[in-house]
Design a protein around this motif. Structure first.
Motif, PDB file in Angstrom:
ATOM      1  N   THR A 144      77.872  -8.940  -0.546  1.00  0.00           N
ATOM      2  CA  THR A 144      79.167  -9.596  -0.699  1.00  0.00           C
ATOM      3  C   THR A 144      80.060  -9.219   0.468  1.00  0.00           C
ATOM      4  O   THR A 144      80.253  -8.031   0.758  1.00  0.00           O
ATOM      5  N   ILE A 145      80.594 -10.248   1.142  1.00  0.00           N
ATOM      6  CA  ILE A 145      81.535 -10.028   2.241  1.00  0.00           C
ATOM      7  C   ILE A 145      82.910 -10.441   1.759  1.00  0.00           C
ATOM      8  O   ILE A 145      83.144 -11.600   1.430  1.00  0.00           O
ATOM      9  N   MET A 146      83.809  -9.486   1.722  1.00  0.00           N
ATOM     10  CA  MET A 146      85.158  -9.732   1.222  1.00  0.00           C
ATOM     11  C   MET A 146      86.060 -10.280   2.325  1.00  0.00           C
ATOM     12  O   MET A 146      85.704 -10.257   3.506  1.00  0.00           O
ATOM     13  N   PRO A 147      87.248 -10.786   1.972  1.00  0.00           N
ATOM     14  CA  PRO A 147      88.131 -11.416   2.965  1.00  0.00           C
ATOM     15  C   PRO A 147      88.531 -10.492   4.112  1.00  0.00           C
ATOM     16  O   PRO A 147      88.504  -9.270   3.998  1.00  0.00           O
ATOM     17  N   SER A 148      88.899 -11.137   5.226  1.00  0.00           N
ATOM     18  CA  SER A 148      89.426 -10.449   6.414  1.00  0.00           C
ATOM     19  C   SER A 148      88.460  -9.390   6.941  1.00  0.00           C
ATOM     20  O   SER A 148      88.855  -8.277   7.280  1.00  0.00           O
ATOM     21  N   THR A 149      87.189  -9.767   7.027  1.00  0.00           N
ATOM     22  CA  THR A 149      86.153  -8.853   7.495  1.00  0.00           C
ATOM     23  C   THR A 149      85.505  -9.406   8.767  1.00  0.00           C
ATOM     24  O   THR A 149      85.261 -10.606   8.882  1.00  0.00           O
ATOM     25  N   ILE A 150      85.205  -8.505   9.705  1.00  0.00           N
ATOM     26  CA  ILE A 150      84.563  -8.851  10.967  1.00  0.00           C
ATOM     27  C   ILE A 150      83.258  -8.064  11.065  1.00  0.00           C
ATOM     28  O   ILE A 150      83.256  -6.839  10.931  1.00  0.00           O
ATOM     29  N   ILE A 151      82.145  -8.774  11.312  1.00  0.00           N
ATOM     30  CA  ILE A 151      80.844  -8.121  11.451  1.00  0.00           C
ATOM     31  C   ILE A 151      80.219  -8.620  12.747  1.00  0.00           C
ATOM     32  O   ILE A 151      80.027  -9.822  12.928  1.00  0.00           O
ATOM     33  N   LYS A 152      79.857  -7.696  13.650  1.00  0.00           N
ATOM     34  CA  LYS A 152      79.476  -8.075  15.003  1.00  0.00           C
ATOM     35  C   LYS A 152      78.186  -7.402  15.454  1.00  0.00           C
ATOM     36  O   LYS A 152      77.663  -6.504  14.800  1.00  0.00           O
ATOM     37  N   GLY A 153      77.716  -7.850  16.636  1.00  0.00           N
ATOM     38  CA  GLY A 153      76.621  -7.187  17.324  1.00  0.00           C
ATOM     39  C   GLY A 153      75.303  -7.270  16.584  1.00  0.00           C
ATOM     40  O   GLY A 153      75.018  -8.227  15.877  1.00  0.00           O
ATOM     41  N   ARG A 154      74.492  -6.238  16.761  1.00  0.00           N
ATOM     42  CA  ARG A 154      73.156  -6.184  16.148  1.00  0.00           C
ATOM     43  C   ARG A 154      73.190  -5.500  14.786  1.00  0.00           C
ATOM     44  O   ARG A 154      72.268  -4.764  14.419  1.00  0.00           O
ATOM     45  N   THR A 155      74.220  -5.735  14.050  1.00  0.00           N
ATOM     46  CA  THR A 155      74.365  -5.135  12.721  1.00  0.00           C
ATOM     47  C   THR A 155      73.302  -5.676  11.763  1.00  0.00           C
ATOM     48  O   THR A 155      73.024  -6.872  11.749  1.00  0.00           O
TER      49      THR A 155
END
Length: 449
Positions: free
Chosen positions: A273-284
């Motif tokens: 679950t990804i909640m609001p106002s979230t940033i996920i980048k790169g090779r995560t």
């Protein structure tokens, strides 16, 4: 793609960006525009990138493999740019795919279809086109009565009648290499910009009764060139929406997608679950069962199952399963957090290992440290790792308890099962199973006055 070479035009300055950075080096969803374009033509016999403005910076910045760079010393138009590749292609007799370096939304399958149609129809030139209600600054496609292409007229040079045409040029072509270079020697710069237009090749070939066709795409966004920062934002938002759509179809819950940013390079398993106002980048990489956010930033991390990251910054870290982070935690590069550990509010972890079931619950700084299992770090604990010149290591053994407001002056080693009294400043090693108190005894005196 056999007997096919790609030429990517990336010599322009991109003045409408109003930037010291060349246009093609600006990023869309974490990836440089030119790199996205180069990936579209992966598998071709050769990729040639024509550079010009700040050419050394462009060449240095591009990490794409198997690329040949050709420099256009003076920016004299797209026709002149392509002409610069003639020398290295003098023995090539196949087809050339020419595309702009600013079309990151173009699909690989569309280019494949364009090439396929070109070869099937045995054309000398094929252009990718699209119809739009607002042709704006795009060149117009002028067709013959049989549907073949007669000419491409640039918007600045178009008559009022031609401007009514809604079919536009994408700037993406397939040419017979022999026919292309022959025609390039005949183009002139007698136009409003004084440049050598690649589009003039079409008129020359048409006058020679060569077969020129068009392949039309239905998606205008796919051929949208990025000419300014507004268009950059439009392209990025479109790509962001597609990434989130794919994630949701794969079993990821995204709460309020309008506020969530996830780059294409990120891998997320189902039931995250990804909640609001979230940033996920790169090779995560994020395993199933995690809750990320709200208000979280995760960059180039591996995240185990059932991890919770709330309102925190985490980058370059390895996080095992069942870990809790946040709110308001800061996890920095080269940190490893073992399973069931807890990093709480306003705690910072830098280049450290946090053992299984260890708690750093609030208001602490742990830097250049190795913490074992089942440790409790009290509020306000600081590892004093920097002496003004060098960084030093702190080690804490399994099962130790560090009281609140403790300073651990590195280099220092705390054994297993140690109890450190609150308010202590520890400057020497502490053996296993000992109590350490490093503070003045409290004194109560009669108050004067």
């Amino acid at each position: 793609m056999k007997n096919t070479v790609a030429i990517i035009l990336a010599a322009g300055e991109g003045t409408r960006f109003n930037s010291v950075t060349p246009k093609v080096l600006h990023k869309v969803l974490g990836k440089m525009i030119i790199e996205s374009v180069a990936e579209i033509v992966d598998g071709f016999d050769k990729k040639i990138i024509v550079v010009g403005h700040k050419s050394e910076l462009v060449k240095k910045s591009i990490s794409v493999q198997n690329v040949v760079f050709v420099e256009q010393i003076k920016q004299l138009g797209s026709g002149d740019a392509v002409k610069q590749t003639e020398k290295i292609l003098k023995n090539f007799t196949g087809d050339l795919v020419v595309l702009s370096g600013d079309v990151p939304l173009l699909k690989k399958k569309t280019v494949g279809k364009l090439v396929s149609v070109h070869k099937k129809e045995k054309a000398v030139a094929t252009v990718l086109t699209c119809e739009t209600e607002n042709p704006s600054h795009y060149g117009r496609i002028v067709r013959n009565s049989d549907g073949t292409v007669k000419a491409i007229v640039e918007a600045k040079d178009a008559s009022d009648e031609i401007k009514k045409i809604k079919e536009i040029n994408s700037g993406i072509y397939v040419f017979s290499s022999k026919e292309l270079f022959s025609a390039l020697h005949n183009i002139k710069n007698d136009n409003s910009k004084g440049e050598y237009y690649l589009t003039d090749v079409m008129s020359i070939l048409s006058r020679q009764d060569k077969k020129i066709i068009a392949y039309k795409t239905d998606d205008f966004r796919e051929i949208m060139g990025i000419n300014n920062r507004y268009e950059l934002a439009l392209a990025e938002n479109y790509m962001r929406e597609k990434v989130l759509e794919n994630l949701m179809h794969s079993g990821v819950t995204v709460v309020n997608p309008d506020t969530v940013y996830v780059e294409e390079t990120v891998e997320i398993e189902k039931d995250v679950t990804i909640m609001p106002s979230t940033i996920i980048k790169g090779r995560t990489k994020i395993r199933s069962g995690c809750v990320i956010g709200p208000f979280s930033y995760v960059d180039s991390c591996t995240v185990g199952k059932n991890v919770e990251i709330r309102a925190s910054f985490v980058y370059g870290a390895e996080i095992a399963e069942d870990v809790q982070i946040g709110p308001f935690s800061h996890i920095r590069k080269e940190t490893k957090i073992d399973k069931k550990a807890r990093i709480g509010n306003f705690s910072e972890i830098k280049k450290s290992t946090i053992g299984e079931n260890t708690k750093v619950s609030h208001l602490s700084y742990i830097g250049d440290s190795i913490l074992g299992k089942n440790i409790n770090i009290g509020a306000g604990t600081i590892t004093c790792n920097y002496d003004g010149k060098n960084k030093h290591k702190t080690e804490i053994g399994d099962g130790s308890f560090v009281g609140s407001n403790t300073n651990l002056v590195a280099p220092v080693k705390i054994g297993k099962g140690v109890l450190i009294a609150a308010g202590s400043t520890i400057t020497h090693n502490v053996p296993d199973n000992k109590l350490a108190i490093a503070r003045q005894r409290q004194v109560i005196k009669k108050r004067q006055g």
